[in-house]
Design an enzyme around this catalytic site. Structure first.
Site, mmCIF file in Angstrom:
data_model
loop_
_atom_site.group_PDB
_atom_site.id
_atom_site.type_symbol
_atom_site.label_atom_id
_atom_site.label_comp_id
_atom_site.label_asym_id
_atom_site.label_seq_id
_atom_site.Cartn_x
_atom_site.Cartn_y
_atom_site.Cartn_z
ATOM 1 N N THR A 59 -9.440 1.252 7.869
ATOM 2 C CA THR A 59 -9.731 0.902 9.253
ATOM 3 C C THR A 59 -10.553 2.009 9.908
ATOM 4 O O THR A 59 -11.548 1.751 10.577
ATOM 5 C CB THR A 59 -8.419 0.748 10.029
ATOM 6 O OG1 THR A 59 -7.539 -0.026 9.235
ATOM 7 C CG2 THR A 59 -8.650 0.067 11.348
ATOM 8 N N GLY A 117 -5.316 8.972 13.283
ATOM 9 C CA GLY A 117 -6.710 8.710 13.667
ATOM 10 C C GLY A 117 -7.081 9.391 14.977
ATOM 11 O O GLY A 117 -8.207 9.881 15.145
ATOM 12 N N ARG A 155 -1.981 -0.321 10.275
ATOM 13 C CA ARG A 155 -0.976 -0.409 9.213
ATOM 14 C C ARG A 155 0.348 0.219 9.593
ATOM 15 O O ARG A 155 1.358 0.002 8.945
ATOM 16 C CB ARG A 155 -1.498 0.282 7.961
ATOM 17 C CG ARG A 155 -2.552 -0.549 7.317
ATOM 18 C CD ARG A 155 -2.954 0.009 6.003
ATOM 19 N NE ARG A 155 -3.987 -0.873 5.485
ATOM 20 C CZ ARG A 155 -4.571 -0.737 4.323
ATOM 21 N NH1 ARG A 155 -4.230 0.247 3.541
ATOM 22 N NH2 ARG A 155 -5.472 -1.574 3.923
ATOM 23 N N HIS A 190 0.850 -1.192 0.000
ATOM 24 C CA HIS A 190 0.000 0.000 0.000
ATOM 25 C C HIS A 190 0.875 1.226 0.000
ATOM 26 O O HIS A 190 0.565 2.236 0.631
ATOM 27 C CB HIS A 190 -0.910 0.017 1.223
ATOM 28 C CG HIS A 190 -1.750 -1.203 1.298
ATOM 29 N ND1 HIS A 190 -1.464 -2.242 2.133
ATOM 30 C CD2 HIS A 190 -2.833 -1.558 0.597
ATOM 31 C CE1 HIS A 190 -2.368 -3.196 1.945
ATOM 32 N NE2 HIS A 190 -3.201 -2.804 1.026
ATOM 33 N N HIS A 210 -5.340 8.414 5.124
ATOM 34 C CA HIS A 210 -6.275 8.763 6.192
ATOM 35 C C HIS A 210 -7.119 9.993 5.860
ATOM 36 O O HIS A 210 -8.330 10.008 6.077
ATOM 37 C CB HIS A 210 -5.529 8.964 7.520
ATOM 38 C CG HIS A 210 -6.462 9.182 8.673
ATOM 39 N ND1 HIS A 210 -7.401 8.246 9.036
ATOM 40 C CD2 HIS A 210 -6.651 10.239 9.504
ATOM 41 C CE1 HIS A 210 -8.107 8.716 10.055
ATOM 42 N NE2 HIS A 210 -7.676 9.918 10.359
HETATM 43 P P1 ADP Z 1 -5.953 2.378 7.279
HETATM 44 O O1 ADP Z 1 -5.118 2.115 8.490
HETATM 45 O O2 ADP Z 1 -6.817 1.216 6.921
HETATM 46 O O3 ADP Z 1 -5.162 2.942 6.144
HETATM 47 P P2 ADP Z 1 -6.785 5.061 7.976
HETATM 48 O O4 ADP Z 1 -5.458 5.500 7.479
HETATM 49 O O5 ADP Z 1 -7.970 5.810 7.485
HETATM 50 O O6 ADP Z 1 -7.014 3.514 7.742
HETATM 51 O O7 ADP Z 1 -6.807 5.191 9.563
HETATM 52 C C1 ADP Z 1 -5.672 4.958 10.325
HETATM 53 C C2 ADP Z 1 -6.057 5.170 11.763
HETATM 54 O O8 ADP Z 1 -6.943 4.154 12.188
HETATM 55 C C3 ADP Z 1 -4.880 5.062 12.718
HETATM 56 O O9 ADP Z 1 -4.209 6.301 12.809
HETATM 57 C C4 ADP Z 1 -5.547 4.664 14.012
HETATM 58 O O10 ADP Z 1 -5.957 5.797 14.755
HETATM 59 C C5 ADP Z 1 -6.796 3.960 13.564
HETATM 60 N N1 ADP Z 1 -6.722 2.521 13.832
HETATM 61 C C6 ADP Z 1 -6.019 1.586 13.177
HETATM 62 N N2 ADP Z 1 -6.248 0.364 13.716
HETATM 63 C C7 ADP Z 1 -7.109 0.555 14.744
HETATM 64 C C8 ADP Z 1 -7.730 -0.300 15.711
HETATM 65 N N3 ADP Z 1 -7.522 -1.611 15.697
HETATM 66 N N4 ADP Z 1 -8.565 0.270 16.618
HETATM 67 C C9 ADP Z 1 -8.785 1.599 16.627
HETATM 68 N N5 ADP Z 1 -8.228 2.440 15.747
HETATM 69 C C10 ADP Z 1 -7.415 1.932 14.818
HETATM 70 MG MG MG Z 2 -4.104 4.674 6.286
#
Ligand code: ADP
Ligand code: MG
Length: 582
Positions: free
Chosen positions: A440, A554, A539, A217, A397
């Site tokens: 996520t 996040g 990730r 990714h 994100h």
């Molecule tokens: P992805 O990780 O699928 O690329 P995003 O980048 O939109 O999704 O979101 C990343 C954010 O998701 C992280 O910064 C974290 O805050 C949150 N996150 C990741 N895994 C978890 C989890 N298991 N529980 C709660 N929040 C999570």
């Molecule tokens: Mg992400």
């Protein structure tokens, strides 16, 4: 650099539509992805591969006889939603059950898991097989945490061949897990990939450097080293894989030398010139090796080497014929079957008639105003959040949050216009967020908003304590789904302080507007403090060290959103409660 696109946000959908048109003899587009054009004449286990777009030929390019019955297709590098996974399963299943198979990423695990619950509730047998082949992403003692990369292909191929031969669901799953247990991949990246419309790649490497342990990714390598000549690179990759030889390895292996997107086939052949002799010298026979692009990462430059240690069960499945748009092997019998319209559609998700009190409808308007404020906030912050996520995650994100809030605001507005109360408006917003954002954070925000709505209900505007309980329901759902704990460096680190502060202050009788402001300040401080943490979930985990010094994206977006939502959600509450006391 991706040069051909219209609206970048439509890129994945337009690519899927073009793909389905050109391969209309083999595949059929359905809501959520694509399935084989023909339905099987007899019940057969439906093998459904999935994940984000940007990995072609994974995943839709592998639909066809001998591999996948369908693919669930998310946005670029973003997990498809539970709704998409459900709809593709409904279109593909033929009475012998469904198995979802995908790389081990939190968003995919949650979305395919939620779709599985829904299928199981309808009496459809369903299983999940996760691919965990990337040896760089966790040590052997934690192999279940490893992410899935090019080993996806071997596992899908084995399961697809087994299902094609008539194996039942339990057997397809057993063989898939066995293939995964015996598959290892290591990759190296030479340059990052660029999202359509983005001005710069997700990461870049200085000339002459490579990153070892790449993700698919656009995650940078786990550590950077000087780019060696092809011979040394080949030696390094082979040595790392053979160091993880499974205990009962035989002498026959399947091998994939995979290009990530912009590495030329000729370069791969040069590398193969080192890799193959080394593997043979180690005593292995190479069975139907593949050199080419099987699991890519947009236009990333890089290679990965995958080895699957075969046995008497796996080898025939690896060798079995296949006929898919991107991969053809042997004489696959052109399937018999029937052309079906079939499968559920988005329209099947009935729009319920809304029942609500006027007080709840008024609060729904406040909820909608909170979503609109969030929408303008996230549009402004999109780039900044993306940059934060690119440091150790995949850079999506900001984009994911914008897609989520845009869909949520539109759904909320539609529900509001139809007379929905606060509970239904927020639940509709949550479902739309989860469906369109992917990732996520998208699943978690979507499910959280739905829980918030369900807790508020549609019968009254909430008293302060009810609002605190609804915030708690939002937090509980996110913790239950994501299983993150305080200190894991996720949004939970900002969310739990918020929920506790707000509930505590409200219980002390502090006016809700002020209580919310104070709680949001605590959440903001907690989000900033995540800079000092190492990510233990999501990730960013494999690249934990790189994220040190940067707050969690996040947690940051959550604190920002709660801050702007506050005045809207609490003004209506305080008016109600004052009114109630008079
Ligand atoms: P992805 O990780 O699928 O690329 P995003 O980048 O939109 O999704 O979101 C990343 C954010 O998701 C992280 O910064 C974290 O805050 C949150 N996150 C990741 N895994 C978890 C989890 N298991 N529980 C709660 N929040 C999570
Ligand atoms: Mg992400």
């Amino acid at each position: 650099m991706t040069k051909i696109f219209n609206d970048p946000s439509e890129f994945a959908e337009e690519a899927l539509a073009g793909f389905c048109d050109v391969h209309a003899d083999l595949v059929r587009q359905v809501p959520g992805g694509a399935v084989r054009r023909l339905r099987p004449p007899r019940p057969k286990v439906a093998v459904l591969a999935g994940g984000g777009s940007g990995h072609y030929p994974a995943f839709a390019g592998l639909i066809g006889a001998g591999i996948a019955d369908g693919a669930v297709v998310g946005n670029i590098f973003t997990s498809p939603s539970a709704q998409q996974a459900y709809l593709v399963a409904k279109a593909a299943e033929s009475g012998a059950g469904v198995v979802y198979t995908y790389g081990n990423y939190a968003g995919d695990v949650m979305n395919f898991g939620m779709a599985s619950e829904r299928l199981a509730a309808e009496g459809i047998a369903v299983e999940n097989v996760l691919v965990t082949d990337d040896i760089a992403s966790a040590p052997p003692s934690e192999s279940a945490k490893r992410r899935g990369i090019a080993g996806d292909f071997t596992v899908f191929k084995v399961m697809g061949a087994a299902a094609e031969a008539g194996a039942d669901l339990a057997e397809v799953v057993r063989l898939g897990r066995k293939a995964n247990d015996r598959t290892r991949t290591i990759g190296s990246a030479f340059s990052g990939c660029t999202f359509p419309g983005a001005e710069s790649p997700l990461f870049s490497l200085p000339d002459g450097q490579m990153g070892l342990g790449l993700g698919i990714h656009g995650e940078p390598g786990l550590f950077d080293t000087a780019l060696p000549p092809a011979k040394e690179l080949g030696r390094e990759l082979v040595a790392r894989l053979l160091a993880e030889t499974p205990p009962d390895a035989g002498e026959r292996i399947a091998v994939i030398l995979n290009g990530l997107g912009s590495t030329k086939h000729e370069e791969l052949f040069v590398l193969w010139g080192t890799v193959a002799p080394l593997l043979r010298a180690a005593g292995y026979s190479l069975v139907m090796p593949e050199v080419g692009e099987l699991v890519t990462s947009l236009d990333m430059a890089g290679v990965s080497l995958t080895v699957t240690w075969l046995d008497e069960e796996l080898e025939p499945l690896w060798l079995a014929p296949a006929e898919t748009p991107a991969y053809r092997r042997g004489n696959a019998v052109r399937e018999a079957g029937t052309v079906a319209a079939g499968g559920a559609s988005d329209d099947d998700v009935a729009s319920a008639a809304f029942v609500a009190t006027d007080a709840s409808r008024q609060y729904a308007a406040a909820g909608f105003a909170a979503l609109e404020a969030t929408q303008s906030l996230l549009h402004d912050a999109e780039e900044r959040l993306g940059r934060m996520d690119a440091i150790a995650g995949d850079g999506d994100h900001g984009r994911g949050m914008v897609r989520g809030i845009d869909a949520a605001a539109a759904a909320a507005s539609a529900a509001l216009a139809q007379g929905a109360g606060a509970g239904d408006v927020l639940a509709a917003a949550g479902d739309a967020w989860a469906d369109k954002a992917g990732g996520t954070s998208g699943v978690l925000w979507g499910a959280g908003l739905r829980a918030l709505g369900e807790s508020l209900g549609n019968s009254s505007a909430p008293e302060p304590a009810q609002l605190a309980a609804a915030v708690r329901a939002f937090a509980d759902r996110i913790v239950q789904l994501g299983k993150a704990e305080t200190g894991d460096k996720t949004m939970v680190d900002a969310l739990l302080p918020f929920a506790s502060s707000f509930a505590g202050l409200v219980a002390e009788g502090v006016e809700p507007g002020r209580a919310w402001e104070d709680a949001a300040r605590d959440a903001t401080a907690a989000a900033e403090a995540t800079a000092g943490l190492l990510p233990l979930k999501g990730r960013a985990r494999p690249l934990a060290e790189k994220s040190l010094g940067t707050p969690d994206p996040g947690a940051t977006s959550l604190a920002m959103i709660f801050t702007v939502m506050g005045p809207h959600l609490t003004a209506a509450v305080s008016r109600e409660s004052v009114g109630a006391r008079q």
